[in-house]
Design a protein around this motif. Sequence first.
Motif, short mmCIF file in Angstrom:
data_model
loop_
_atom_site.label_atom_id
_atom_site.label_comp_id
_atom_site.label_asym_id
_atom_site.label_seq_id
_atom_site.Cartn_x
_atom_site.Cartn_y
_atom_site.Cartn_z
N VAL A 1 0.84 -1.20 0.00
CA VAL A 1 0.00 0.00 0.00
C VAL A 1 0.87 1.25 0.00
N LYS A 2 0.32 2.32 -0.55
CA LYS A 2 1.09 3.56 -0.67
C LYS A 2 1.27 4.26 0.67
N GLU A 3 0.32 4.05 1.59
CA GLU A 3 0.42 4.71 2.89
C GLU A 3 1.53 4.04 3.71
N HIS A 4 2.62 4.78 3.91
CA HIS A 4 3.80 4.18 4.52
C HIS A 4 3.54 3.68 5.94
N SER A 5 2.81 4.46 6.73
CA SER A 5 2.60 4.06 8.13
C SER A 5 1.85 2.74 8.23
N LEU A 6 0.89 2.51 7.33
CA LEU A 6 0.14 1.27 7.34
C LEU A 6 1.03 0.10 6.91
N ALA A 7 1.81 0.29 5.84
CA ALA A 7 2.70 -0.77 5.38
C ALA A 7 3.76 -1.09 6.43
N TRP A 8 4.29 -0.05 7.06
CA TRP A 8 5.30 -0.27 8.11
C TRP A 8 4.73 -1.05 9.27
N GLN A 9 3.49 -0.72 9.68
CA GLN A 9 2.87 -1.44 10.79
C GLN A 9 2.60 -2.89 10.42
N ALA A 10 2.22 -3.13 9.16
CA ALA A 10 1.99 -4.49 8.71
C ALA A 10 3.27 -5.31 8.77
N LEU B 1 11.67 -10.06 0.82
CA LEU B 1 13.00 -9.54 0.46
C LEU B 1 13.26 -9.67 -1.04
N GLN B 2 12.46 -10.49 -1.72
CA GLN B 2 12.60 -10.66 -3.17
C GLN B 2 11.52 -9.90 -3.94
N HIS B 3 10.75 -9.07 -3.24
CA HIS B 3 9.65 -8.36 -3.89
C HIS B 3 10.17 -7.40 -4.95
N GLU B 4 9.34 -7.14 -5.96
CA GLU B 4 9.78 -6.27 -7.05
C GLU B 4 9.90 -4.81 -6.63
N LYS B 5 9.17 -4.41 -5.57
CA LYS B 5 9.22 -3.02 -5.13
C LYS B 5 10.28 -2.85 -4.04
#
Length: 674
Positions: A164-173, A192-196
């Motif tokens: 997700v674009k919302e960094h705080s949500l992705a970081w918490q996940a 660790l192998q993700h494309e992004k």
Amino acid sequence: MKSFVSRGVRWASVAWLLVASSVCSREAPSFHFRRGQTMVAARRFQLRETQTNLPAIEPGTELVLVMRESDKLAVSAEISPEDGLFRFPRWVNGWINQKDAVPGRGGKHWWAHLLSDEQRNRLTQLAVEGLQSRKYGVPTAAASLLGHLNAQQAARPLWDILEVKEHSLAWQAAQSLGKLGPEGQALLREALQHEKPEVRRLAAEALGFYGDEESFPALRAALQDTDARVREAVAQSLFRLGDETTVAAVWQKGESVSFRIREGNLLDATLCELAAGGLAKRGDAGIALLREGFKHSHPFVVRSVIITVGKFGYREFIPELRKAMESPDQSGIAVASLYVLGDEQVIPKIRVELGFSDPNRVAVAIERLNRAGDRESVPKIRRLLENRWPQVRSAAARALGSFEDGDSIPRLRAALHDEAGSVRAAAAWALGRLGDLEALPDLKQILASDPFDGARQSAAEAMSMFGEAGKNAVAEGLRSDNSSTRWAAASALRYFDLDKGLALLSSAVADPVPRVRQAAVESLGRISKEEAIPLLAEACYDVSEGVSAAALHELLAQGWRPSSSMEDLLHVVVATEDVPVLQMLTADSKPVLLALLSAEGLRHKKAAKMLIRLGDKETIPDLIAYLNRQGDEIVTEWFANSQNAELSAAARKHAKARGYIVRTISPPKVVWGR
């Protein structure tokens, strides 16, 4: 209802713990234990003595120091059920190796481990749905909560929102995936192998806090990532986890192409501290490299190792620390680590520091000599009561009280009139420890009118040690018009006997000022057992979040545990005012809160507050009816500033009819749907 005898502990800071644990009675080997599927290394030690003025743990209590979650200090105490519970201060991440123990409040969802299987399954389902919610704060709260729930149901939904674009949500996940143990950490290694690159970086950071040896191969491979920020996060995580291969390569080469993650020298102070701490967490596996660190040519490496071996209790390094103590560059930190390890040979070196010109260094030296029980230093400390620096005078006063130095009483009485509030506070405490009844009039005056709250509190605590005369003076302070005096008196009631203290606290928990009520609640939990439970249960519905959360904490310490019913889960959620979780539970919480609008005592006002924050339009008619039936000035102000047009209009009409003056509060305390 099960209850336990509680031995409370209130530490001024995390640093106090390190100081209090300074003198160890014996050396013990390192060991590992698992919590939340995360392996950490720890060191056992026993306190030889503790500060007796605080309601503290007893000498001989076995503690464990560990490092987890962003390298914050965490504590574990092993106390048998017969000895009762150990309370952690709320600002320390901690837990207790005892079934059904009360944890320190490390984060908003510290209560999640108390859930029954039924509640856990229900809340896991609702939190997974909450990840897709559009309500304010709910997705991030749901991601945080899932880190404490069922791993098999929570892991994959958390992994799905890493993009997700919302960094705080992705970081918490990412953080919650790490907390879930093997299931979540396996997905992080996959990420660790993700494309992004942003996803790869979040996965690397989370593994650094929650991973273990199984993550080393995947992280080492990721050191070759094409993105510089990912490489930096990976390297820091390998250091934080104590990967010997990575740390050894960097320490031996200092700087190499394969580990070049930023311009300049890789061995900066932060990375060295991460590496030393990571090795220490590995226990015996990291000792060899820590020993090599003492011989390293880079000062950052040596410094970080000296600090770390003391912090983690590695007494086998005392010879190396004694040698480092003779180095002008490393002397100060070596002395500190030797002191924490309880090496008596460091005491003469600390005595020398009493003559230093740096006031902070002198104050620390006084505190260390005080903790070590070095009575030979008393004459020098006594003279330091006249030092020009207030931090030195206050440290000296407290030390003289700990030493029970009767010859210092005249000087301590004079210090009650010191220009510095911290010195007055320390002198008041010391005179209470010494039992100087002649100081009672001055202590009464401090409690009544001192501009420094700390001095008022120390005066109240001191008088509580004086027997009936002192306790009567504290009780009189509860009737003061000054809220600071009442707060100090309520804080001191924890030192009273059950009968007298309970009677006074029963009225103090209804004080109009929230911090007085919170002090009363915390004192109540420390002097009483079964008798406190009804008062604490009602205080869980106090309109102040600080008071209600403190009441819940003390209630748990008395042995109360939520049943498997949703009503008991709501009791916990409402007490902590965890609004996003309340919104996830709307179907369950709304009828309960609406019913509470007609309850007696504190509950109806708390229910109104939480219904406003729940933000369900169907509850508006019930809220307006409640306002017209029971609304006082505080409730009217909530409604008027709620940012809901219907509630605001009803509040202004209600205020006009009753002559209330409604203030406009920015930002409002109680917001519709938040």
